[in-house]
Scaffold this motif. Structure first.
Motif, mmCIF file in Angstrom:
data_model
loop_
_atom_site.group_PDB
_atom_site.id
_atom_site.type_symbol
_atom_site.label_atom_id
_atom_site.label_comp_id
_atom_site.label_asym_id
_atom_site.label_seq_id
_atom_site.Cartn_x
_atom_site.Cartn_y
_atom_site.Cartn_z
ATOM 1 N N HIS A 1 10.086 -34.745 -21.453
ATOM 2 C CA HIS A 1 10.049 -34.873 -22.910
ATOM 3 C C HIS A 1 11.102 -35.829 -23.431
ATOM 4 C CE1 HIS A 1 8.520 -30.676 -21.970
ATOM 5 N NE2 HIS A 1 7.461 -31.325 -22.391
ATOM 6 N N SER A 2 12.320 -35.732 -22.872
ATOM 7 C CA SER A 2 13.418 -36.543 -23.409
ATOM 8 C C SER A 2 13.168 -38.034 -23.231
ATOM 9 C CB SER A 2 14.739 -36.145 -22.751
ATOM 10 O OG SER A 2 14.632 -36.296 -21.350
ATOM 11 N N SER A 3 12.379 -38.404 -22.228
ATOM 12 C CA SER A 3 12.135 -39.836 -22.015
ATOM 13 C C SER A 3 10.733 -40.243 -22.477
ATOM 14 C CB SER A 3 12.295 -40.187 -20.529
ATOM 15 O OG SER A 3 11.200 -39.692 -19.796
ATOM 16 N N GLY A 4 9.931 -39.267 -22.868
ATOM 17 C CA GLY A 4 8.578 -39.577 -23.328
ATOM 18 C C GLY A 4 7.713 -40.170 -22.237
ATOM 19 N N GLY A 5 8.015 -39.815 -21.002
ATOM 20 C CA GLY A 5 7.226 -40.381 -19.915
ATOM 21 C C GLY A 5 7.436 -39.636 -18.618
ATOM 22 N N ILE A 6 7.158 -40.312 -17.521
ATOM 23 C CA ILE A 6 7.249 -39.720 -16.188
ATOM 24 C C ILE A 6 8.572 -40.149 -15.556
ATOM 25 C CG2 ILE A 6 6.155 -39.585 -13.918
ATOM 26 C CD1 ILE A 6 3.560 -40.686 -15.509
ATOM 27 N N SER A 7 9.366 -39.170 -15.123
ATOM 28 C CA SER A 7 10.666 -39.460 -14.515
ATOM 29 C C SER A 7 10.684 -38.982 -13.062
ATOM 30 C CB SER A 7 11.786 -38.759 -15.284
ATOM 31 O OG SER A 7 11.760 -37.369 -15.008
ATOM 32 N N ALA A 8 11.794 -39.279 -12.386
ATOM 33 C CA ALA A 8 11.968 -38.837 -10.998
ATOM 34 C C ALA A 8 11.918 -37.311 -10.912
ATOM 35 C CB ALA A 8 13.285 -39.356 -10.450
ATOM 36 N N ARG A 9 12.310 -36.652 -11.994
ATOM 37 C CA ARG A 9 12.286 -35.188 -11.998
ATOM 38 C C ARG A 9 10.837 -34.664 -11.908
ATOM 39 N NH1 ARG A 9 16.472 -31.470 -13.997
ATOM 40 N NH2 ARG A 9 17.718 -33.183 -14.768
ATOM 41 N N ASP A 10 9.900 -35.364 -12.546
ATOM 42 C CA ASP A 10 8.486 -34.967 -12.445
ATOM 43 C C ASP A 10 7.984 -35.145 -11.019
ATOM 44 O OD1 ASP A 10 7.970 -34.395 -15.274
ATOM 45 O OD2 ASP A 10 8.324 -36.533 -15.565
ATOM 46 N N ILE A 11 8.405 -36.228 -10.390
ATOM 47 C CA ILE A 11 7.983 -36.491 -9.017
ATOM 48 C C ILE A 11 8.552 -35.415 -8.095
ATOM 49 C CG2 ILE A 11 8.047 -38.146 -7.109
ATOM 50 C CD1 ILE A 11 6.386 -39.122 -9.524
ATOM 51 N N GLU A 12 9.809 -35.041 -8.330
ATOM 52 C CA GLU A 12 10.423 -34.008 -7.496
ATOM 53 C C GLU A 12 9.685 -32.672 -7.653
ATOM 54 O OE1 GLU A 12 14.595 -33.280 -8.103
ATOM 55 O OE2 GLU A 12 14.669 -31.869 -6.428
ATOM 56 N N MET A 13 9.369 -32.321 -8.892
ATOM 57 C CA MET A 13 8.646 -31.064 -9.136
ATOM 58 C C MET A 13 7.258 -31.120 -8.509
ATOM 59 S SD MET A 13 9.247 -28.147 -10.463
ATOM 60 C CE MET A 13 8.127 -26.799 -10.145
ATOM 61 N N ALA A 14 6.608 -32.264 -8.586
ATOM 62 C CA ALA A 14 5.274 -32.415 -7.979
ATOM 63 C C ALA A 14 5.364 -32.183 -6.470
ATOM 64 C CB ALA A 14 4.707 -33.801 -8.284
ATOM 65 N N GLY A 15 6.406 -32.726 -5.848
ATOM 66 C CA GLY A 15 6.584 -32.551 -4.405
ATOM 67 C C GLY A 15 6.808 -31.090 -4.042
ATOM 68 N N ILE A 16 7.591 -30.395 -4.860
ATOM 69 C CA ILE A 16 7.840 -28.967 -4.638
ATOM 70 C C ILE A 16 6.524 -28.197 -4.727
ATOM 71 C CG2 ILE A 16 8.867 -26.917 -5.718
ATOM 72 C CD1 ILE A 16 11.302 -28.766 -6.447
ATOM 73 N N MET A 17 5.695 -28.550 -5.707
ATOM 74 C CA MET A 17 4.418 -27.842 -5.890
ATOM 75 C C MET A 17 3.451 -28.165 -4.747
ATOM 76 S SD MET A 17 4.048 -27.997 -10.048
ATOM 77 C CE MET A 17 3.412 -26.374 -10.432
ATOM 78 N N ASP A 18 3.457 -29.408 -4.293
ATOM 79 C CA ASP A 18 2.621 -29.778 -3.133
ATOM 80 C C ASP A 18 2.992 -28.948 -1.914
ATOM 81 O OD1 ASP A 18 1.288 -31.744 -4.543
ATOM 82 O OD2 ASP A 18 2.438 -33.415 -3.695
ATOM 83 N N ARG A 19 4.309 -28.831 -1.677
ATOM 84 C CA ARG A 19 4.769 -28.090 -0.496
ATOM 85 C C ARG A 19 4.453 -26.602 -0.626
ATOM 86 N NH1 ARG A 19 8.465 -32.156 -0.893
ATOM 87 N NH2 ARG A 19 9.980 -31.021 -2.149
ATOM 88 N N ALA A 20 4.581 -26.062 -1.842
ATOM 89 C CA ALA A 20 4.231 -24.649 -2.056
ATOM 90 C C ALA A 20 2.742 -24.438 -1.789
ATOM 91 C CB ALA A 20 4.592 -24.226 -3.476
ATOM 92 N N ALA A 21 1.907 -25.347 -2.276
ATOM 93 C CA ALA A 21 0.450 -25.214 -2.087
ATOM 94 C C ALA A 21 0.080 -25.348 -0.617
ATOM 95 C CB ALA A 21 -0.282 -26.263 -2.922
ATOM 96 N N SER A 22 0.823 -26.185 0.105
ATOM 97 C CA SER A 22 0.472 -26.412 1.514
ATOM 98 C C SER A 22 0.635 -25.140 2.339
ATOM 99 C CB SER A 22 1.306 -27.558 2.100
ATOM 100 O OG SER A 22 2.637 -27.147 2.308
ATOM 101 N N ARG A 23 1.483 -24.248 1.878
ATOM 102 C CA ARG A 23 1.640 -22.974 2.588
ATOM 103 C C ARG A 23 0.412 -22.077 2.426
ATOM 104 N NH1 ARG A 23 6.943 -24.064 1.433
ATOM 105 N NH2 ARG A 23 7.138 -22.959 -0.527
ATOM 106 N N PHE A 24 -0.465 -22.456 1.491
ATOM 107 C CA PHE A 24 -1.735 -21.729 1.337
ATOM 108 C C PHE A 24 -2.889 -22.544 1.923
ATOM 109 C CE2 PHE A 24 1.077 -20.170 -1.975
ATOM 110 C CZ PHE A 24 0.934 -18.799 -1.835
ATOM 111 N N GLY A 25 -2.543 -23.525 2.740
ATOM 112 C CA GLY A 25 -3.563 -24.331 3.392
ATOM 113 C C GLY A 25 -4.197 -25.370 2.492
ATOM 114 N N ILE A 26 -3.514 -25.700 1.399
ATOM 115 C CA ILE A 26 -4.044 -26.685 0.447
ATOM 116 C C ILE A 26 -3.318 -28.017 0.584
ATOM 117 C CG2 ILE A 26 -4.105 -27.236 -2.022
ATOM 118 C CD1 ILE A 26 -4.776 -24.242 -2.418
#
Ligand code: H2B
Length: 101
Positions: free
Chosen positions: A76-101
């Motif tokens: 929100h503070s930058s009105g766009g996509i930051s490295a923090r969004d990419i980091e969170m996306a990676g965390i969510m990818d890894r969490a999903a992969s533990r369910f075979g996704i």
């Protein structure tokens, strides 16, 4: 973690480190739809991601219907996509992969 909006070139590079996320048409968010076996798995994924989001102080905009979890990430503070969004996306990818996704 830098909250600055990633420039197009940096964003393209960063996107290669995450799986299956799409950039919104206005370049302000990334999104992904996760589909689990059932609600139990979807909610376990959400619980794990919620704790990670708190630790990172970066929270997903998301919705859940039964086994599906739709996620959108923006800074929100930058009105766009930051490295923090990419980091969170990676965390969510890894969490999903533990369910075979
Ligand atoms: C004050 C606090 O750090 C901010 O409001 C944080 C909280 N969580 C957030 N989450 C997301 N996704 N984007 C933000 O810009 C954001 N900002």
């Amino acid at each position: 973690m830098n909250d600055a909006r990633l420039e197009p070139e940096a964003l393209r590079t960063a996107m290669q480190s995450v799986g299956n996320w799409a950039i919104s048409e206005d370049d302000t968010a990334i999104s992904r739809d996760f589909r689990f076996t059932d609600f139990r798995e979807a909610f376990a994924f959400m619980s794990e991601c919620a704790l990670a989001a708190e630790r990172l102080d970066h929270h997903p905009e998301w919705s859940n219907v039964y086994n599906r979890v739709g996620v959108s990430l923006t800074t929100h503070s930058s009105g766009g996509i930051s490295a923090r969004d990419i980091e969170m996306a990676g965390i969510m990818d890894r969490a999903a992969s533990r369910f075979g996704i």
